[in-house]
Scaffold this motif. Sequence first.
Motif, PDB file in Angstrom:
ATOM      1  N   ALA A 143       0.861  -1.184   0.000  1.00  0.00           N
ATOM      2  CA  ALA A 143       0.000   0.000   0.000  1.00  0.00           C
ATOM      3  C   ALA A 143       0.893   1.227   0.000  1.00  0.00           C
ATOM      4  CB  ALA A 143      -0.900  -0.006   1.234  1.00  0.00           C
ATOM      5  N   GLY A 144       0.666   2.076  -0.972  1.00  0.00           N
ATOM      6  CA  GLY A 144       1.434   3.324  -1.015  1.00  0.00           C
ATOM      7  C   GLY A 144       2.904   3.100  -1.264  1.00  0.00           C
ATOM      8  N   GLY A 145       3.240   2.041  -1.965  1.00  0.00           N
ATOM      9  CA  GLY A 145       4.634   1.853  -2.319  1.00  0.00           C
ATOM     10  C   GLY A 145       5.444   1.070  -1.295  1.00  0.00           C
ATOM     11  N   GLU A 146       4.842   0.706  -0.166  1.00  0.00           N
ATOM     12  CA  GLU A 146       5.604  -0.130   0.757  1.00  0.00           C
ATOM     13  C   GLU A 146       4.717  -1.250   1.280  1.00  0.00           C
ATOM     14  OE1 GLU A 146       6.932   3.429   3.119  1.00  0.00           O
ATOM     15  OE2 GLU A 146       5.509   2.476   4.500  1.00  0.00           O
ATOM     16  N   ALA A 147       5.367  -2.260   1.855  1.00  0.00           N
ATOM     17  CA  ALA A 147       4.618  -3.419   2.341  1.00  0.00           C
ATOM     18  C   ALA A 147       3.680  -2.972   3.458  1.00  0.00           C
ATOM     19  CB  ALA A 147       5.589  -4.482   2.853  1.00  0.00           C
ATOM     20  N   ALA A 148       2.431  -3.436   3.353  1.00  0.00           N
ATOM     21  CA  ALA A 148       1.444  -3.030   4.362  1.00  0.00           C
ATOM     22  C   ALA A 148       1.776  -3.681   5.701  1.00  0.00           C
ATOM     23  CB  ALA A 148       0.051  -3.452   3.908  1.00  0.00           C
ATOM     24  N   ALA A 149       1.560  -2.950   6.777  1.00  0.00           N
ATOM     25  CA  ALA A 149       1.888  -3.466   8.109  1.00  0.00           C
ATOM     26  C   ALA A 149       0.645  -4.068   8.733  1.00  0.00           C
ATOM     27  CB  ALA A 149       2.402  -2.329   8.980  1.00  0.00           C
ATOM     28  N   TRP A 150       0.759  -5.245   9.274  1.00  0.00           N
ATOM     29  CA  TRP A 150      -0.353  -5.893   9.961  1.00  0.00           C
ATOM     30  C   TRP A 150       0.107  -6.186  11.375  1.00  0.00           C
ATOM     31  CZ3 TRP A 150      -5.063  -6.395   7.751  1.00  0.00           C
ATOM     32  CH2 TRP A 150      -5.133  -6.185   6.388  1.00  0.00           C
ATOM     33  N   PRO A 151      -0.104  -5.258  12.285  1.00  0.00           N
ATOM     34  CA  PRO A 151       0.420  -5.451  13.637  1.00  0.00           C
ATOM     35  C   PRO A 151      -0.200  -6.673  14.306  1.00  0.00           C
ATOM     36  CG  PRO A 151      -0.901  -3.451  13.510  1.00  0.00           C
ATOM     37  CD  PRO A 151      -0.809  -3.999  12.140  1.00  0.00           C
ATOM     38  N   GLY A 152       0.631  -7.477  14.934  1.00  0.00           N
ATOM     39  CA  GLY A 152       0.125  -8.684  15.578  1.00  0.00           C
ATOM     40  C   GLY A 152       0.078  -9.872  14.650  1.00  0.00           C
ATOM     41  N   ALA A 153       0.572  -9.733  13.434  1.00  0.00           N
ATOM     42  CA  ALA A 153       0.515 -10.863  12.506  1.00  0.00           C
ATOM     43  C   ALA A 153       1.420 -11.979  12.988  1.00  0.00           C
ATOM     44  CB  ALA A 153       0.938 -10.408  11.116  1.00  0.00           C
ATOM     45  N   VAL A 154       0.967 -13.204  12.775  1.00  0.00           N
ATOM     46  CA  VAL A 154       1.770 -14.364  13.156  1.00  0.00           C
ATOM     47  C   VAL A 154       2.909 -14.478  12.141  1.00  0.00           C
ATOM     48  CG1 VAL A 154       1.732 -16.825  13.553  1.00  0.00           C
ATOM     49  CG2 VAL A 154      -0.290 -15.473  14.037  1.00  0.00           C
ATOM     50  N   PRO A 155       4.157 -14.567  12.594  1.00  0.00           N
ATOM     51  CA  PRO A 155       5.258 -14.540  11.624  1.00  0.00           C
ATOM     52  C   PRO A 155       5.338 -15.832  10.825  1.00  0.00           C
ATOM     53  CG  PRO A 155       6.097 -14.836  13.850  1.00  0.00           C
ATOM     54  CD  PRO A 155       4.633 -14.623  13.982  1.00  0.00           C
ATOM     55  N   PRO A 156       5.969 -15.794   9.648  1.00  0.00           N
ATOM     56  CA  PRO A 156       6.173 -17.010   8.869  1.00  0.00           C
ATOM     57  C   PRO A 156       7.135 -17.926   9.609  1.00  0.00           C
ATOM     58  CG  PRO A 156       7.272 -15.144   7.846  1.00  0.00           C
ATOM     59  CD  PRO A 156       6.475 -14.604   8.967  1.00  0.00           C
ATOM     60  N   PRO A 157       7.251 -19.227   9.348  1.00  0.00           N
ATOM     61  CA  PRO A 157       6.653 -19.925   8.211  1.00  0.00           C
ATOM     62  C   PRO A 157       5.158 -20.160   8.390  1.00  0.00           C
ATOM     63  CG  PRO A 157       7.846 -21.462   9.592  1.00  0.00           C
ATOM     64  CD  PRO A 157       8.110 -20.110  10.158  1.00  0.00           C
ATOM     65  N   SER A 158       4.426 -20.238   7.286  1.00  0.00           N
ATOM     66  CA  SER A 158       2.986 -20.421   7.353  1.00  0.00           C
ATOM     67  C   SER A 158       2.665 -21.916   7.388  1.00  0.00           C
ATOM     68  CB  SER A 158       2.324 -19.798   6.119  1.00  0.00           C
ATOM     69  OG  SER A 158       2.617 -18.445   6.051  1.00  0.00           O
ATOM     70  N   PRO A 159       1.560 -22.269   8.011  1.00  0.00           N
ATOM     71  CA  PRO A 159       1.196 -23.688   8.100  1.00  0.00           C
ATOM     72  C   PRO A 159       0.635 -24.197   6.784  1.00  0.00           C
ATOM     73  CG  PRO A 159      -0.444 -22.328   9.163  1.00  0.00           C
ATOM     74  CD  PRO A 159       0.651 -21.398   8.744  1.00  0.00           C
ATOM     75  N   ALA A 160       0.860 -25.484   6.540  1.00  0.00           N
ATOM     76  CA  ALA A 160       0.446 -26.054   5.261  1.00  0.00           C
ATOM     77  C   ALA A 160      -0.996 -26.529   5.273  1.00  0.00           C
ATOM     78  CB  ALA A 160       1.361 -27.213   4.886  1.00  0.00           C
ATOM     79  N   GLN A 161      -1.582 -26.723   6.460  1.00  0.00           N
ATOM     80  CA  GLN A 161      -2.978 -27.150   6.523  1.00  0.00           C
ATOM     81  C   GLN A 161      -3.751 -26.090   7.293  1.00  0.00           C
ATOM     82  OE1 GLN A 161      -4.634 -30.269   6.110  1.00  0.00           O
ATOM     83  NE2 GLN A 161      -2.978 -31.551   5.361  1.00  0.00           N
ATOM     84  N   VAL A 162      -4.740 -25.483   6.628  1.00  0.00           N
ATOM     85  CA  VAL A 162      -5.503 -24.400   7.250  1.00  0.00           C
ATOM     86  C   VAL A 162      -6.968 -24.810   7.249  1.00  0.00           C
ATOM     87  CG1 VAL A 162      -6.167 -21.988   7.030  1.00  0.00           C
ATOM     88  CG2 VAL A 162      -3.857 -22.690   6.453  1.00  0.00           C
ATOM     89  N   PHE A 163      -7.638 -24.709   8.391  1.00  0.00           N
ATOM     90  CA  PHE A 163      -9.019 -25.161   8.512  1.00  0.00           C
ATOM     91  C   PHE A 163      -9.952 -23.963   8.570  1.00  0.00           C
ATOM     92  CE2 PHE A 163      -7.675 -29.372   9.022  1.00  0.00           C
ATOM     93  CZ  PHE A 163      -6.540 -29.356   9.812  1.00  0.00           C
ATOM     94  N   ASP A 164     -10.903 -23.966   7.677  1.00  0.00           N
ATOM     95  CA  ASP A 164     -11.877 -22.876   7.649  1.00  0.00           C
ATOM     96  C   ASP A 164     -13.256 -23.487   7.513  1.00  0.00           C
ATOM     97  OD1 ASP A 164     -12.341 -19.932   5.527  1.00  0.00           O
ATOM     98  OD2 ASP A 164     -13.069 -20.451   7.511  1.00  0.00           O
ATOM     99  N   PRO A 165     -14.102 -23.643   8.514  1.00  0.00           N
ATOM    100  CA  PRO A 165     -13.979 -23.067   9.859  1.00  0.00           C
ATOM    101  C   PRO A 165     -12.993 -23.843  10.750  1.00  0.00           C
ATOM    102  CG  PRO A 165     -15.987 -24.333   9.706  1.00  0.00           C
ATOM    103  CD  PRO A 165     -15.356 -24.373   8.351  1.00  0.00           C
ATOM    104  N   PRO A 166     -12.439 -23.195  11.745  1.00  0.00           N
ATOM    105  CA  PRO A 166     -11.454 -23.856  12.610  1.00  0.00           C
ATOM    106  C   PRO A 166     -12.083 -25.020  13.386  1.00  0.00           C
ATOM    107  CG  PRO A 166     -11.487 -21.487  13.007  1.00  0.00           C
ATOM    108  CD  PRO A 166     -12.655 -21.798  12.160  1.00  0.00           C
ATOM    109  N   LEU A 167     -11.232 -25.965  13.781  1.00  0.00           N
ATOM    110  CA  LEU A 167     -11.713 -27.156  14.479  1.00  0.00           C
ATOM    111  C   LEU A 167     -11.862 -26.842  15.965  1.00  0.00           C
ATOM    112  CD1 LEU A 167      -9.053 -29.505  12.912  1.00  0.00           C
ATOM    113  CD2 LEU A 167     -11.375 -29.171  12.096  1.00  0.00           C
ATOM    114  N   PRO A 168     -12.980 -27.184  16.560  1.00  0.00           N
ATOM    115  CA  PRO A 168     -13.165 -26.865  17.985  1.00  0.00           C
ATOM    116  C   PRO A 168     -12.135 -27.606  18.846  1.00  0.00           C
ATOM    117  CG  PRO A 168     -15.153 -27.864  17.048  1.00  0.00           C
ATOM    118  CD  PRO A 168     -14.122 -27.873  15.979  1.00  0.00           C
TER     119      PRO A 168
END
Lengths: 216, 556
Positions: free
Chosen positions: B438-463
């Motif tokens: 955004a605006g020429g630089e990487a957008a900041a998402w405060p509180g974002a979980v840092p990489p590496p990202s998980p390979a299995q993502v559940f939507d909706p999450p499992l209780p």
Amino acid sequence: MLAGERLLPVPGPLGALLPGGGVQRGSVVMLDGPPGSGATSVALQLVAAATAAGEWAAAIDPDGTLGGAAAGEAGVVLDRFAVVRGVPASRWTTVAGALLDGVALVVAELRGRLAAGDARRLTARARERGAVLVAVAGGPAVWPAEAGLRLHVGHGAWPGFGPQSACLASRSTEVHAEGRGARRRGRLDALVAVAGIPPPSEAIAGQPRGERARQC
Amino acid sequence: MLTCCLWCPDWPVVAARRRDPSCSGAPLVVRERVGSREVVRAASAEARAEGVVAGMRRREAEARCPGAVVVDADLPGEARAFEAVARAVERITPRLELERPGLLSFPTRGPSRYFGGDEALAGRVHEAVAAVLDLGEGPVPVRIGIAGGRFAARLAARRADPIHVVATRDTATFLAPWPVAVLGDPDLAQLLVRLGLPTLGAFAALDPDAVAARFGAEGRRLHALAGGGEEALPVLTEPPPDLVEDQELDPPAARVDAAAFAAKALADRLVERLADRGLACTRVVIEAETEHGEHLSRCWRHDGAFTPGALAERVRWQLDGWLAANRPVLDGGEAASPSERQDALGLAEGGLDSTTGALTRLRLVPDEVVPAAGRQLGFWGGDQAAADRADRVLTRVQGMLGYDAVVTAVPQGGRTPSERARWVPWGEPREPERPLVAGGEAAAWPGAVPPPSPAQVFDPPLPAELLDADGRPVVVTGRGDASGAPAHLRCPALPRSGGRLSGWAGPWLHDVRWWDPSARHRRVVWQVVVEPDPGQAVACLVVVERGTAAVEAIYD
């Protein structure tokens, strides 16, 4: 086709495990591992190898759980990677056969029992088209036919991650490769580390990161 | 036979300025994404004076022209804006062909006689388009070139200031001094320069048979072009009359999305049926009928044969252009009256210009076909044949299982793994919902979980249940104080329903949309490693919202 052209090169520590440094086109790779061990990440690395070579790849993901961000981080070119979701068990073979016609690598999660005849037909289709079929088995589902390469992912570990850590950083995965290899025969164990951003407080020196191959 | 070519140089810039009049004063650079880099798609005259060139990297362009305003490329918007220009020219001659937004051409024989000469015709067209564009002061960015053949007319338009007419007998001499690079084949151009033939005139002077023997059919075609010959395709066949692809839209489509899937299906079918007969299409007429009984049509031409993807894209642009008048709100967010809408589209005259209803029928008519074993020009830098094969197969699977069954991932901004990738159905434009930059630089998402990202993502999450050492659920206050260290995770989906935790990280606190009381929600994210069995470690991402925990992802 030359022997060199028939190989899809796989970079990184995973490629070092495989005979010839890659996967033979037109063959079937069977991949299995207990949940949470890292089998999906290994599959994504194979997809990354295919898309990096300029070709297309597809995945059959019946539950729709494949993580897009993880695919991007594994090096997959997301423009050339399609995921097919919501495949009912009755159409699994048809969809897998259709995908083998058009893309160079298909990662297919097995669901339920697959008939041996269907498995043989898919193997023949893959050989005819020069495509790679990566059959990901899990739990009761198995690949009931011959496979050129079998990759077993063992229990992984997250070294250095304990109570009150900064974040998940590095992991070590045990991968056993069995198959008709050019030079290596038998089982090979290697520790394939998937490194993330190292936590700032932890000392990096002395940690076993990277590949350590032990032949047995 | 003379052809007239109308060219709006830097049309992306003109379209961007019409969309957003506030950036008219400053130099403007339009950027687009090619692979992993951002390159300049077009630059305004002021920016070009500072040395910005199309195709250079955005960062270099910004370094050369620091005061430039940088905007994103918007191909559908450009096509939509050019539709107004096309309509203005259509009033003068109906037989126009669009090549891409910013470039159109038409044969001049009839209109030229009607208006009393080529110069007069060009003057009329220039006037009409200038009236539509209505950019106020400053030079009108329209150039008109008339010459024998479309190739020569395009070059005449480049030379035009703002009108340039070349008689048929002078076309060869007009073409002679141009460099061979304008033929559009860089390999051939390089080779010709090394052979000592740097200009079109030198190339045209060779013996045609010798050229065909050395460079093949493609070389002979370019040789004919360089000599001022017509754009003569090897065998120009009359398209078979039964190859019209027709689709009724029921319910009538008032928006592009509704018609886009039908358009893609039509385009695929047309190209496939032509291919079955060994033909490929280079010119197609897109026709539509509205529910008020109006007939709309537009002719599009392509340099090379139409691939299904390119054809579907142009149909989509054309629908965008026709249906643009139906949009109930302008970009400003307020509803507009019909006259305001027309002004916004730059239609200076009223009348039958705006679409007054939804579309009920869509038709594709191949206008010019060539043998299919001819030219297949590569597009996006990948292997075109592989891309076509993959597209066919994926569309087939889509037909088997449903539109949403085949998806591709688009990275986008977000805090959790499921937010960071958007799954777009195959065939839709791959755009993120929340941009990464955004605006020429990487957008900041405060509180974002840092990489590496998980390979299995559940939507909706499992209780699940996240418990501390005493068996009580772990609760985090608004200030980030946890009630206890997590020690157990229970989740039916995990092997042995979970177990003891060997490690944990976090908590990351997310206060999402805190400014919107109705949409606000807070959640806490933990990274944990569970050991259901000794020696087996499963890393999970656990989200706690409103007191209930759930496993959102597994690092498989």
